[in-house]
Design an enzyme around this catalytic site. Structure first.
Site, short mmCIF file in Angstrom:
data_model
loop_
_atom_site.label_atom_id
_atom_site.label_comp_id
_atom_site.label_asym_id
_atom_site.label_seq_id
_atom_site.Cartn_x
_atom_site.Cartn_y
_atom_site.Cartn_z
N HIS A 53 0.84 -1.19 0.00
CA HIS A 53 0.00 0.00 0.00
C HIS A 53 0.88 1.25 0.00
O HIS A 53 2.04 1.20 0.43
CB HIS A 53 -0.89 0.02 1.24
N GLU A 55 0.90 3.79 1.92
CA GLU A 55 1.40 4.13 3.25
C GLU A 55 2.59 3.27 3.65
O GLU A 55 3.57 3.77 4.21
CB GLU A 55 0.30 3.95 4.32
N CYS A 83 -5.90 1.72 5.91
CA CYS A 83 -6.56 0.49 6.33
C CYS A 83 -5.99 0.07 7.69
O CYS A 83 -5.01 0.65 8.16
CB CYS A 83 -6.33 -0.60 5.29
N CYS A 86 -2.17 -0.69 7.63
CA CYS A 86 -1.33 0.51 7.55
C CYS A 86 -1.39 1.29 8.86
O CYS A 86 -0.37 1.82 9.32
CB CYS A 86 -1.76 1.39 6.38
#
Length: 144
Positions: A53, A55, A83, A86
């Protein structure tokens, strides 16, 4: 334009890079002492890695740049609410500030608990919310 909008525009540029790679268009930048020290976007398809992701990529780049595992003097700007995975990584990094564009009512960390981030992390939401929402909605409209 305020400082948060300035850096969120940079995160949106990263989201556009993800979109060009047919990745879900989420972008992130990490800012420390007024300077961008990391830029990232989703790479889950490119790397065949569900943890890639924006992040997570930004955390890795920023900690590498700083030479340590803590981001306690940094701000993460990300176009979509992180999410739970993260948020957990942001907790362990002791992030000082989280700024995100649009909430994620289906998969955002707040669907699990609003207390997933480090207790000292300050949270600001809704920065360039329309732009952040629009790029994601357009991406998924093309997919359907």
């Amino acid at each position: 334009m305020n400082i948060h909008e300035k850096f969120m525009h940079e995160a949106l540029k990263e989201a556009q890079k993800a979109e060009q790679k047919d990745e879900v268009p989420i972008g992130a930048v990490v800012v420390c002492q007024g300077q961008i020290i990391a830029r990232a976007h989703n790479l889950t398809e490119t790397l065949n890695d569900p943890t890639a992701h924006a992040e997570m990529q930004a955390i890795t780049a920023a900690t590498s740049y700083l030479g340590g595992k803590y981001l306690n003097s940094c701000t993460l700007y990300v176009t979509l609410e992180p999410c739970p995975m993260c948020a957990g990584a942001l907790y362990w990094s002791q992030l000082e500030n989280l700024v995100y564009g649009v909430g994620d009512p289906k998969r955002g960390y707040t669907t699990v608990s609003g207390k997933m981030l480090h207790p000292k992390t300050r949270i600001i939401t809704g920065i360039l919310e329309n732009e952040s929402s629009s790029i994601i909605k357009k991406f998924f409209a093309k997919k359907r």
